[in-house]
Scaffold this active site. Structure first.
Site, PDB file in Angstrom:
ATOM      1  N   GLY A 153       0.870  -1.185   0.000  1.00 11.31           N
ATOM      2  CA  GLY A 153       0.000   0.000   0.000  1.00 11.31           C
ATOM      3  C   GLY A 153       0.902   1.229   0.000  1.00 11.31           C
ATOM      4  O   GLY A 153       2.046   1.165  -0.464  1.00 11.31           O
ATOM      5  N   ARG A 154       0.400   2.310   0.551  1.00  9.84           N
ATOM      6  CA  ARG A 154       1.182   3.566   0.532  1.00  9.84           C
ATOM      7  C   ARG A 154       2.549   3.390   1.202  1.00  9.84           C
ATOM      8  O   ARG A 154       3.581   3.740   0.633  1.00  9.84           O
ATOM      9  CB  ARG A 154       0.442   4.668   1.287  1.00  9.84           C
ATOM     10  CG  ARG A 154      -0.761   5.211   0.596  1.00  9.84           C
ATOM     11  CD  ARG A 154      -1.321   6.381   1.387  1.00  9.84           C
ATOM     12  NE  ARG A 154      -2.689   6.616   1.014  1.00  9.84           N
ATOM     13  CZ  ARG A 154      -3.737   5.975   1.541  1.00  9.84           C
ATOM     14  NH1 ARG A 154      -3.567   5.070   2.479  1.00  9.84           N
ATOM     15  NH2 ARG A 154      -4.953   6.242   1.135  1.00  9.84           N
ATOM     16  N   ILE A 155       2.553   2.858   2.445  1.00  9.91           N
ATOM     17  CA  ILE A 155       3.812   2.816   3.206  1.00  9.91           C
ATOM     18  C   ILE A 155       4.753   1.757   2.625  1.00  9.91           C
ATOM     19  O   ILE A 155       5.951   2.011   2.451  1.00  9.91           O
ATOM     20  CB  ILE A 155       3.537   2.576   4.719  1.00  9.91           C
ATOM     21  CG1 ILE A 155       2.676   3.723   5.281  1.00  9.91           C
ATOM     22  CG2 ILE A 155       4.859   2.482   5.494  1.00  9.91           C
ATOM     23  CD1 ILE A 155       2.187   3.536   6.702  1.00  9.91           C
ATOM     24  N   THR A 233       6.660  -2.460  11.277  1.00  5.14           N
ATOM     25  CA  THR A 233       6.199  -1.119  11.674  1.00  5.14           C
ATOM     26  C   THR A 233       4.685  -1.006  11.454  1.00  5.14           C
ATOM     27  O   THR A 233       4.153   0.097  11.459  1.00  5.14           O
ATOM     28  CB  THR A 233       6.903  -0.014  10.843  1.00  5.14           C
ATOM     29  OG1 THR A 233       6.724  -0.301   9.451  1.00  5.14           O
ATOM     30  CG2 THR A 233       8.377   0.093  11.173  1.00  5.14           C
ATOM     31  N   SER A 234       4.015  -2.162  11.238  1.00  7.21           N
ATOM     32  CA  SER A 234       2.571  -2.084  10.938  1.00  7.21           C
ATOM     33  C   SER A 234       1.743  -2.278  12.213  1.00  7.21           C
ATOM     34  O   SER A 234       1.438  -1.299  12.897  1.00  7.21           O
ATOM     35  CB  SER A 234       2.206  -3.069   9.837  1.00  7.21           C
ATOM     36  OG  SER A 234       2.597  -4.373  10.182  1.00  7.21           O
ATOM     37  N   ARG A 235       1.439  -3.511  12.555  1.00  6.12           N
ATOM     38  CA  ARG A 235       0.743  -3.791  13.813  1.00  6.12           C
ATOM     39  C   ARG A 235       1.326  -5.063  14.403  1.00  6.12           C
ATOM     40  O   ARG A 235       1.639  -6.027  13.681  1.00  6.12           O
ATOM     41  CB  ARG A 235      -0.767  -3.969  13.580  1.00  6.12           C
ATOM     42  CG  ARG A 235      -1.528  -2.672  13.312  1.00  6.12           C
ATOM     43  CD  ARG A 235      -1.588  -1.746  14.522  1.00  6.12           C
ATOM     44  NE  ARG A 235      -2.332  -0.522  14.289  1.00  6.12           N
ATOM     45  CZ  ARG A 235      -1.803   0.633  13.879  1.00  6.12           C
ATOM     46  NH1 ARG A 235      -0.495   0.726  13.653  1.00  6.12           N
ATOM     47  NH2 ARG A 235      -2.554   1.705  13.722  1.00  6.12           N
ATOM     48  N   GLU A 264       0.616  -4.627  22.852  1.00  8.73           N
ATOM     49  CA  GLU A 264       1.041  -3.263  23.111  1.00  8.73           C
ATOM     50  C   GLU A 264       0.192  -2.594  24.180  1.00  8.73           C
ATOM     51  O   GLU A 264      -1.038  -2.747  24.137  1.00  8.73           O
ATOM     52  CB  GLU A 264       0.900  -2.497  21.774  1.00  8.73           C
ATOM     53  CG  GLU A 264       1.903  -1.426  21.598  1.00  8.73           C
ATOM     54  CD  GLU A 264       1.909  -0.900  20.165  1.00  8.73           C
ATOM     55  OE1 GLU A 264       2.115  -1.684  19.223  1.00  8.73           O
ATOM     56  OE2 GLU A 264       1.705   0.304  20.026  1.00  8.73           O
ATOM     57  N   HIS A 282       6.588   2.355  19.210  1.00  9.01           N
ATOM     58  CA  HIS A 282       5.547   2.727  18.231  1.00  9.01           C
ATOM     59  C   HIS A 282       5.667   4.207  17.827  1.00  9.01           C
ATOM     60  O   HIS A 282       4.738   4.996  18.022  1.00  9.01           O
ATOM     61  CB  HIS A 282       4.143   2.417  18.758  1.00  9.01           C
ATOM     62  CG  HIS A 282       3.131   2.263  17.655  1.00  9.01           C
ATOM     63  ND1 HIS A 282       2.008   1.490  17.752  1.00  9.01           N
ATOM     64  CD2 HIS A 282       3.076   2.803  16.411  1.00  9.01           C
ATOM     65  CE1 HIS A 282       1.304   1.553  16.635  1.00  9.01           C
ATOM     66  NE2 HIS A 282       1.948   2.366  15.790  1.00  9.01           N
TER      67      HIS A 282
HETATM   68  C1  DGY Z   1      -0.792   4.695  12.477  1.00  9.93           C
HETATM   69  O1  DGY Z   1      -1.131   5.872  12.302  1.00  9.93           O
HETATM   70  O2  DGY Z   1      -1.566   3.763  12.282  1.00  9.93           O
HETATM   71  C2  DGY Z   1       0.610   4.416  12.866  1.00  9.93           C
HETATM   72  O3  DGY Z   1       0.736   3.194  13.469  1.00  9.93           O
HETATM   73  C3  DGY Z   1       1.151   5.536  13.711  1.00  9.93           C
HETATM   74  O4  DGY Z   1       2.506   5.363  13.955  1.00  9.93           O
END
Ligand code: DGY
Length: 326
Positions: A153-155, A233-235, A264, A282
């Site tokens: 996707g975007r990221i 870096t997602s979830r 988390e 995060h």
């Molecule tokens: C989001 O905005 O979903 C990101 O996890 C923030 O860091």
């Protein structure tokens, strides 16, 4: 109209809202409990919430006149969007503005793990550096290796494009073909099992849904190269954390870089004690510029939504179709 903000966000967002609405904001520098959010929502027309808030059906039902929910995040797995849609409440998020910032953090983690930056920093500060040594803190080369991106996707796309300077072979998984990555990087769409087997660096960029929960488990970690590095870096729940701990302890892979965690903000002591993992709290979108843009975006969405318009970043636009049918 009255709105509730579940935690202080950068001032420009608050100032924008103050011009039009009466604001009540969490006075504490901590996450509110569900009960506190329910109390906060009572008597309010709008809610500005964070990714740490459980916005479930009870919160959504807490105030009959609640008209709009604006989330200060791109990911919205913490919100029961179906419950909001049922009640005709638009929900917005903050896509786009945090794309580059989050992709940059994923690269920062990739470098930190591969070149053992955190270990090297501690070693040097502790006064243990006695001079150049041929076998000291050896890491992994990055250039000309294979980069595997799970979710473009975007990221994920922004993260992949940043590999240009490193002349990497790029593999990706996604439901859709990513024309841009194929054209600009010669990237190849492959099944997840192939990506895991062939990549030197794997970065996760899928949203958390029932289909992506634990897509990285023991079997997947075992299929990766012994020299592989995984970045999340997602979830957190995309990776089964107990399996990752095992993989890191038993050196099935070289290392991991994590910005997000399965439970988390709780992080197991075992994970925290490992040398071959770099942990961040995060902060994927954590720059002042980006957080300010997120605050403005969330505030603008709330402003437009409460004035009866369609918020530009509405994630449940069907709410408006339902309204026009009625
Ligand atoms: C989001 O905005 O979903 C990101 O996890 C923030 O860091």
């Amino acid at each position: 109209m009255k709105i509730f903000i579940t935690r202080e966000i950068p001032k420009p967002g608050i100032e924008l809202l103050q011009k039009e609405f009466t604001i009540e904001m969490n006075p504490y520098d901590r996450v509110l409990s569900k009960e506190e959010i329910i109390q906060g929502v009572k008597g309010k027309d709008g809610l500005l919430c964070l990714l740490t808030d459980p916005i479930d059906k009870d919160v959504i039902a807490a105030e009959p006149k609640l008209k709009m929910i604006a989330s200060y995040a791109v990911g919205y797995d913490n919100i029961d969007v179906a419950a909001a849609t049922n009640r005709g409440i638009p929900v917005s998020n903050t896509p786009g503005v945090l794309t580059q910032t989050t992709a940059e953090l994923a690269w920062a983690l990739l470098f930190s793990v591969s070149r053992r930056i955190v270990e090297g920093d501690a070693f040097t500060k502790e006064g243990r550096f006695n001079g150049w040594a041929p076998m000291l803190l050896l890491g992994q080369d990055i250039s000309q290796k294979t980069l595997g991106i799970v979710g473009t996707g975007r990221i994920g796309t922004a993260f992949a494009l940043k590999s240009k300077g490193f002349d990497m072979k790029v593999l990706y998984t996604d439901e859709q073909k990513n024309e841009q990555l194929e054209r600009e990087l010669g990237a190849k769409k492959v099944p997840l099992s192939t990506l895991l087997k062939e990549s030197d660096f794997i970065s996760l960029h899928v949203p958390l849904t029932p289909a992506t929960n634990h897509i990285i488990d023991e079997k997947e970690l075992k299929s990766m190269k012994k020299t592989a590095v995984i970045i999340n870096t997602s979830r957190g729940p995309i990776i089964r954390e107990t399996a990752l701990i095992k993989a890191l302890k038993e050196h099935w892979i070289f290392g991991a870089g994590l910005d997000v965690y399965e439970n988390e903000p709780e992080i197991s002591n075992e994970l925290r004690s490992l040398q071959n993992v770099v942990l961040q709290p995060h902060t994927g979108s954590g720059t002042l510029e980006t957080r300010t843009k997120m605050a403005l975006m969330a505030a603008e969405n709330l402003l437009i939504g409460l004035k009866g318009g369609i918020p530009p970043n509405c994630i449940n636009k069907e709410v408006f179709q339902k309204r026009s049918i009625r």
